[in-house]
Design a protein around this motif. Sequence first.
Motif, short mmCIF file in Angstrom:
data_model
loop_
_atom_site.label_atom_id
_atom_site.label_comp_id
_atom_site.label_asym_id
_atom_site.label_seq_id
_atom_site.Cartn_x
_atom_site.Cartn_y
_atom_site.Cartn_z
N ALA A 2 0.77 -1.26 0.08
CA ALA A 2 -0.11 0.05 0.20
C ALA A 2 0.91 1.28 -0.02
O ALA A 2 0.29 2.51 0.35
CB ALA A 2 -1.03 0.02 0.99
N GLY A 3 2.19 1.21 -0.27
CA GLY A 3 2.92 2.46 -0.49
C GLY A 3 3.34 2.83 1.22
O GLY A 3 2.99 2.10 2.11
N PRO A 4 3.67 4.09 1.45
CA PRO A 4 3.83 5.29 0.18
C PRO A 4 4.81 4.93 -0.73
O PRO A 4 5.75 4.45 -0.52
CB PRO A 4 4.19 6.26 1.42
CG PRO A 4 4.90 5.78 2.38
CD PRO A 4 4.42 4.44 2.72
N ILE A 5 4.42 5.88 -1.68
CA ILE A 5 5.13 5.90 -2.91
C ILE A 5 5.61 7.32 -2.89
O ILE A 5 4.66 8.29 -3.13
CB ILE A 5 4.44 5.27 -4.23
CG1 ILE A 5 4.16 3.98 -4.00
CG2 ILE A 5 5.24 5.50 -5.32
CD1 ILE A 5 5.32 2.97 -3.88
N ASP A 6 6.72 7.61 -3.57
CA ASP A 6 7.21 8.99 -3.62
C ASP A 6 7.37 9.38 -5.05
O ASP A 6 7.51 10.61 -5.28
CB ASP A 6 8.33 9.31 -2.89
CG ASP A 6 9.61 9.13 -3.53
OD1 ASP A 6 10.76 9.40 -2.82
OD2 ASP A 6 9.76 8.20 -4.25
N TYR A 7 7.23 8.52 -5.94
CA TYR A 7 7.22 8.78 -7.54
C TYR A 7 6.84 7.67 -8.24
O TYR A 7 6.95 6.50 -7.79
CB TYR A 7 8.75 9.11 -7.94
CG TYR A 7 8.87 9.59 -9.39
CD1 TYR A 7 9.17 8.99 -10.50
CD2 TYR A 7 8.55 11.13 -9.44
CE1 TYR A 7 8.85 9.66 -11.67
CE2 TYR A 7 8.59 11.79 -10.71
CZ TYR A 7 8.80 10.83 -11.87
OH TYR A 7 8.77 11.69 -12.95
N TRP A 8 5.75 7.89 -9.29
CA TRP A 8 5.29 6.79 -10.24
C TRP A 8 5.72 7.06 -11.53
O TRP A 8 5.92 8.25 -12.14
CB TRP A 8 3.75 7.05 -10.11
CG TRP A 8 2.95 6.89 -8.78
CD1 TRP A 8 2.92 7.95 -7.79
CD2 TRP A 8 2.73 5.73 -8.49
NE1 TRP A 8 2.29 7.12 -6.60
CE2 TRP A 8 2.05 5.95 -7.10
CE3 TRP A 8 2.57 4.45 -8.69
CZ2 TRP A 8 1.32 4.80 -6.09
CZ3 TRP A 8 1.94 3.30 -8.06
CH2 TRP A 8 1.57 3.80 -6.71
N GLY A 9 5.76 6.15 -12.56
CA GLY A 9 5.77 6.00 -13.93
C GLY A 9 4.57 6.55 -14.37
O GLY A 9 3.46 6.60 -13.84
N GLN A 10 4.44 6.56 -15.69
CA GLN A 10 3.30 6.89 -16.52
C GLN A 10 2.20 5.85 -16.65
O GLN A 10 1.16 6.11 -17.08
CB GLN A 10 3.68 7.57 -17.66
CG GLN A 10 3.90 6.53 -18.90
CD GLN A 10 5.15 5.81 -18.98
OE1 GLN A 10 6.06 6.26 -17.74
NE2 GLN A 10 5.46 4.81 -19.59
N GLY A 11 2.86 4.64 -16.60
CA GLY A 11 1.95 3.49 -16.57
C GLY A 11 1.89 2.66 -17.93
O GLY A 11 2.29 3.30 -19.16
N THR A 12 1.78 1.45 -18.14
CA THR A 12 1.55 0.64 -19.40
C THR A 12 0.32 -0.21 -19.18
O THR A 12 0.15 -0.71 -18.27
CB THR A 12 2.81 -0.10 -19.62
OG1 THR A 12 2.97 -0.65 -21.05
CG2 THR A 12 3.33 -1.10 -18.64
N GLN A 13 -0.18 -0.20 -20.30
CA GLN A 13 -1.72 -1.15 -20.33
C GLN A 13 -1.40 -2.49 -20.69
O GLN A 13 -0.52 -2.74 -21.69
CB GLN A 13 -2.58 -0.46 -21.67
CG GLN A 13 -4.01 -1.42 -21.62
CD GLN A 13 -4.85 -0.89 -20.14
OE1 GLN A 13 -4.98 0.06 -19.77
NE2 GLN A 13 -5.24 -2.04 -19.97
N VAL A 14 -1.88 -3.26 -19.92
CA VAL A 14 -1.93 -4.83 -19.94
C VAL A 14 -3.25 -5.14 -20.15
O VAL A 14 -4.17 -5.04 -19.39
CB VAL A 14 -1.27 -5.45 -18.92
CG1 VAL A 14 -1.45 -6.92 -19.08
CG2 VAL A 14 0.31 -5.17 -19.05
N THR A 15 -3.64 -5.87 -21.23
CA THR A 15 -4.91 -6.36 -21.61
C THR A 15 -4.97 -7.75 -22.09
O THR A 15 -3.90 -8.32 -22.69
CB THR A 15 -5.79 -5.56 -22.67
OG1 THR A 15 -5.63 -4.25 -22.66
CG2 THR A 15 -6.98 -6.20 -23.07
#
Length: 127
Positions: free
Chosen positions: A111-124
Amino acid sequence: QLQLVESGGGLVQPGGSLRLSCAASGFTFDSYTIGWFRQAPGKEREGVSCISRGASITYYADSVKGRFTISRDNAKNTVYLQMNSLKPEDTAVYYCARGRPLATVRATCPAGPIDYWGQGTQVTVSS
């Protein structure tokens, strides 16, 4: 400039495999726990897997244990998520995330905490 750049997402049939990569730059990579989180439509973001700075400790959500494997190459500033036996319920946007300085795997996943995120990539995952 601090960056986390994910790649490797896409469309795959149930039972198939994908390998996600997260390329990091702009910080001392081997000083941070790194994790993969995912968010499906209409659901909260959840911690999928995390790996410690030296790669000796890992965490997996129960839903992916035995199917997903996290690894890191500190020489290449990259974290990987190998996803096998994919199921439709794995469909989501997958995000690479950096834990707080000196945070352990237990303090980062699920559950984090997180101090930096990437932009994400879609998986379908769909037939």
